[in-house]
Design a protein around this motif. Structure first.
Motif, PDB file in Angstrom:
ATOM      1  N   MET A   1       0.829  -1.178   0.000  1.00 31.75           N
ATOM      2  CA  MET A   1       0.000   0.000   0.000  1.00 31.75           C
ATOM      3  C   MET A   1       0.878   1.249   0.000  1.00 31.75           C
ATOM      4  O   MET A   1       0.546   2.222  -0.663  1.00 31.75           O
ATOM      5  CB  MET A   1      -0.908  -0.021   1.218  1.00 31.75           C
ATOM      6  N   LEU A   2       1.977   1.200   0.755  1.00 27.51           N
ATOM      7  CA  LEU A   2       2.875   2.358   0.767  1.00 27.51           C
ATOM      8  C   LEU A   2       3.493   2.585  -0.596  1.00 27.51           C
ATOM      9  O   LEU A   2       3.661   3.727  -1.021  1.00 27.51           O
ATOM     10  CB  LEU A   2       3.973   2.170   1.819  1.00 27.51           C
ATOM     11  N   HIS A   3       3.840   1.497  -1.281  1.00 26.01           N
ATOM     12  CA  HIS A   3       4.446   1.631  -2.606  1.00 26.01           C
ATOM     13  C   HIS A   3       3.443   2.229  -3.603  1.00 26.01           C
ATOM     14  O   HIS A   3       3.822   3.027  -4.457  1.00 26.01           O
ATOM     15  CB  HIS A   3       4.957   0.291  -3.100  1.00 26.01           C
ATOM     16  N   GLU A   4       2.168   1.865  -3.480  1.00 25.52           N
ATOM     17  CA  GLU A   4       1.139   2.443  -4.348  1.00 25.52           C
ATOM     18  C   GLU A   4       0.981   3.935  -4.085  1.00 25.52           C
ATOM     19  O   GLU A   4       0.908   4.734  -5.013  1.00 25.52           O
ATOM     20  CB  GLU A   4      -0.192   1.735  -4.122  1.00 25.52           C
ATOM     21  N   ARG A   5       0.941   4.303  -2.820  1.00 28.16           N
ATOM     22  CA  ARG A   5       0.813   5.724  -2.460  1.00 28.16           C
ATOM     23  C   ARG A   5       2.019   6.516  -2.937  1.00 28.16           C
ATOM     24  O   ARG A   5       1.897   7.627  -3.438  1.00 28.16           O
ATOM     25  CB  ARG A   5       0.648   5.859  -0.944  1.00 28.16           C
ATOM     26  N   LEU A   6       3.192   5.934  -2.803  1.00 33.44           N
ATOM     27  CA  LEU A   6       4.425   6.567  -3.259  1.00 33.44           C
ATOM     28  C   LEU A   6       4.396   6.757  -4.776  1.00 33.44           C
ATOM     29  O   LEU A   6       4.782   7.814  -5.283  1.00 33.44           O
ATOM     30  CB  LEU A   6       5.625   5.718  -2.841  1.00 33.44           C
ATOM     31  N   ALA A   7       3.919   5.760  -5.509  1.00 30.27           N
ATOM     32  CA  ALA A   7       3.828   5.863  -6.965  1.00 30.27           C
ATOM     33  C   ALA A   7       2.873   6.978  -7.381  1.00 30.27           C
ATOM     34  O   ALA A   7       3.141   7.714  -8.337  1.00 30.27           O
ATOM     35  CB  ALA A   7       3.379   4.531  -7.551  1.00 30.27           C
ATOM     36  N   VAL A   8       1.764   7.120  -6.656  1.00 32.52           N
ATOM     37  CA  VAL A   8       0.809   8.187  -6.965  1.00 32.52           C
ATOM     38  C   VAL A   8       1.442   9.553  -6.709  1.00 32.52           C
ATOM     39  O   VAL A   8       1.297  10.479  -7.526  1.00 32.52           O
ATOM     40  CB  VAL A   8      -0.486   8.020  -6.131  1.00 32.52           C
ATOM     41  N   LEU A   9       2.160   9.709  -5.607  1.00 27.51           N
ATOM     42  CA  LEU A   9       2.792  10.988  -5.306  1.00 27.51           C
ATOM     43  C   LEU A   9       3.875  11.338  -6.321  1.00 27.51           C
ATOM     44  O   LEU A   9       4.011  12.497  -6.721  1.00 27.51           O
ATOM     45  CB  LEU A   9       3.401  10.966  -3.898  1.00 27.51           C
ATOM     46  N   VAL A  10       4.643  10.355  -6.752  1.00 30.24           N
ATOM     47  CA  VAL A  10       5.717  10.616  -7.702  1.00 30.24           C
ATOM     48  C   VAL A  10       5.154  10.923  -9.090  1.00 30.24           C
ATOM     49  O   VAL A  10       5.733  11.710  -9.839  1.00 30.24           O
ATOM     50  CB  VAL A  10       6.701   9.428  -7.736  1.00 30.24           C
ATOM     51  N   ALA A  28       8.475  16.176   1.052  1.00 23.70           N
ATOM     52  CA  ALA A  28       8.674  15.631   2.396  1.00 23.70           C
ATOM     53  C   ALA A  28       7.823  14.379   2.610  1.00 23.70           C
ATOM     54  O   ALA A  28       8.260  13.434   3.282  1.00 23.70           O
ATOM     55  CB  ALA A  28       8.342  16.683   3.450  1.00 23.70           C
ATOM     56  N   ASN A  29       6.635  14.366   2.037  1.00 24.79           N
ATOM     57  CA  ASN A  29       5.774  13.181   2.147  1.00 24.79           C
ATOM     58  C   ASN A  29       6.398  11.984   1.442  1.00 24.79           C
ATOM     59  O   ASN A  29       6.341  10.861   1.936  1.00 24.79           O
ATOM     60  CB  ASN A  29       4.400  13.460   1.554  1.00 24.79           C
ATOM     61  N   VAL A  30       6.991  12.228   0.270  1.00 24.71           N
ATOM     62  CA  VAL A  30       7.636  11.143  -0.471  1.00 24.71           C
ATOM     63  C   VAL A  30       8.808  10.589   0.333  1.00 24.71           C
ATOM     64  O   VAL A  30       8.981   9.373   0.449  1.00 24.71           O
ATOM     65  CB  VAL A  30       8.103  11.638  -1.862  1.00 24.71           C
ATOM     66  N   THR A  31       9.608  11.484   0.911  1.00 31.02           N
ATOM     67  CA  THR A  31      10.749  11.048   1.720  1.00 31.02           C
ATOM     68  C   THR A  31      10.292  10.223   2.923  1.00 31.02           C
ATOM     69  O   THR A  31      10.872   9.177   3.231  1.00 31.02           O
ATOM     70  CB  THR A  31      11.559  12.265   2.199  1.00 31.02           C
ATOM     71  N   ALA A  32       9.236  10.667   3.583  1.00 35.27           N
ATOM     72  CA  ALA A  32       8.722   9.946   4.750  1.00 35.27           C
ATOM     73  C   ALA A  32       8.181   8.572   4.354  1.00 35.27           C
ATOM     74  O   ALA A  32       8.409   7.581   5.059  1.00 35.27           O
ATOM     75  CB  ALA A  32       7.640  10.768   5.432  1.00 35.27           C
ATOM     76  N   LEU A  33       7.472   8.488   3.242  1.00 32.22           N
ATOM     77  CA  LEU A  33       6.939   7.203   2.796  1.00 32.22           C
ATOM     78  C   LEU A  33       8.062   6.250   2.388  1.00 32.22           C
ATOM     79  O   LEU A  33       7.994   5.045   2.676  1.00 32.22           O
ATOM     80  CB  LEU A  33       5.981   7.399   1.620  1.00 32.22           C
ATOM     81  N   GLU A  34       9.110   6.758   1.736  1.00 32.85           N
ATOM     82  CA  GLU A  34      10.250   5.911   1.375  1.00 32.85           C
ATOM     83  C   GLU A  34      10.951   5.386   2.623  1.00 32.85           C
ATOM     84  O   GLU A  34      11.331   4.216   2.690  1.00 32.85           O
ATOM     85  CB  GLU A  34      11.236   6.691   0.512  1.00 32.85           C
ATOM     86  N   ARG A  35      11.110   6.242   3.629  1.00 31.18           N
ATOM     87  CA  ARG A  35      11.751   5.830   4.881  1.00 31.18           C
ATOM     88  C   ARG A  35      10.924   4.750   5.572  1.00 31.18           C
ATOM     89  O   ARG A  35      11.450   3.745   6.053  1.00 31.18           O
ATOM     90  CB  ARG A  35      11.926   7.045   5.786  1.00 31.18           C
ATOM     91  N   ARG A  36       9.608   4.937   5.622  1.00 29.32           N
ATOM     92  CA  ARG A  36       8.728   3.967   6.288  1.00 29.32           C
ATOM     93  C   ARG A  36       8.703   2.632   5.537  1.00 29.32           C
ATOM     94  O   ARG A  36       8.707   1.566   6.149  1.00 29.32           O
ATOM     95  CB  ARG A  36       7.310   4.538   6.405  1.00 29.32           C
ATOM     96  N   ALA A  37       8.701   2.698   4.202  1.00 30.05           N
ATOM     97  CA  ALA A  37       8.719   1.467   3.411  1.00 30.05           C
ATOM     98  C   ALA A  37      10.016   0.703   3.646  1.00 30.05           C
ATOM     99  O   ALA A  37      10.010  -0.530   3.733  1.00 30.05           O
ATOM    100  CB  ALA A  37       8.546   1.797   1.932  1.00 30.05           C
ATOM    101  N   ALA A  38      11.130   1.412   3.774  1.00 30.79           N
ATOM    102  CA  ALA A  38      12.412   0.750   4.055  1.00 30.79           C
ATOM    103  C   ALA A  38      12.392   0.090   5.423  1.00 30.79           C
ATOM    104  O   ALA A  38      12.906  -1.018   5.595  1.00 30.79           O
ATOM    105  CB  ALA A  38      13.548   1.757   3.969  1.00 30.79           C
ATOM    106  N   GLN A  39      11.783   0.747   6.419  1.00 29.76           N
ATOM    107  CA  GLN A  39      11.677   0.164   7.759  1.00 29.76           C
ATOM    108  C   GLN A  39      10.839  -1.107   7.725  1.00 29.76           C
ATOM    109  O   GLN A  39      11.191  -2.108   8.351  1.00 29.76           O
ATOM    110  CB  GLN A  39      11.042   1.155   8.735  1.00 29.76           C
ATOM    111  N   ILE A  40       9.741  -1.074   7.012  1.00 30.45           N
ATOM    112  CA  ILE A  40       8.855  -2.238   6.947  1.00 30.45           C
ATOM    113  C   ILE A  40       9.551  -3.390   6.233  1.00 30.45           C
ATOM    114  O   ILE A  40       9.436  -4.547   6.645  1.00 30.45           O
ATOM    115  CB  ILE A  40       7.531  -1.868   6.245  1.00 30.45           C
ATOM    116  N   ASN A  41      10.305  -3.098   5.171  1.00 29.19           N
ATOM    117  CA  ASN A  41      11.016  -4.159   4.453  1.00 29.19           C
ATOM    118  C   ASN A  41      12.106  -4.791   5.303  1.00 29.19           C
ATOM    119  O   ASN A  41      12.425  -5.964   5.134  1.00 29.19           O
ATOM    120  CB  ASN A  41      11.617  -3.620   3.154  1.00 29.19           C
ATOM    121  N   ASP A  42      12.698  -4.038   6.232  1.00 28.25           N
ATOM    122  CA  ASP A  42      13.773  -4.556   7.076  1.00 28.25           C
ATOM    123  C   ASP A  42      13.262  -5.401   8.241  1.00 28.25           C
ATOM    124  O   ASP A  42      13.995  -6.214   8.781  1.00 28.25           O
ATOM    125  CB  ASP A  42      14.629  -3.414   7.630  1.00 28.25           C
TER     126      ASP A  42
END
Length: 68
Positions: A1-10, A28-42
C-alpha cells in the motif's frame, strides 16, 4: 500500500506554486513514505521463522505452603 501511495505521489508534480496564493510541496511526504517502506522491508514478519537460537534455561522455584 505504501508503494502504491508513493507511486501516486511521484506521478504527480511534487511542488506546485500559484504565485502569491499558495505553494504545495509533497517532497517531504515522499521522503517519509520511502523511509517507512524501508523500515517495513527490514522488519521480520510475525509468521517468518526466526534464525536466532535461544539456548536459555529458566527455572522457577516453587515454595511449599500449608494446606487447609
Amino acid at each position: 500500500m505504501l508503494h502504491e501511495r508513493l507511486a501516486v505521489l511521484v506521478a504527480e508534480p511534487l511542488k506546485v506554486t500559484v504565485n502569491g496564493v499558495a505553494t504545495i510541496d509533497n517532497s517531504a511526504n515522499v521522503t517519509a513514505l520511502e523511509r517507512r517502506a524501508a523500515q517495513i522491508n527490514d522488519e521480520t514478519a510475525p509468521d517468518e521463522q526466526s534464525t536466532a537460537v535461544h539456548d536459555v534455561l529458566t527455572t522457577v522455584q516453587l515454595c511449599a505452603r500449608r494446606r487447609r
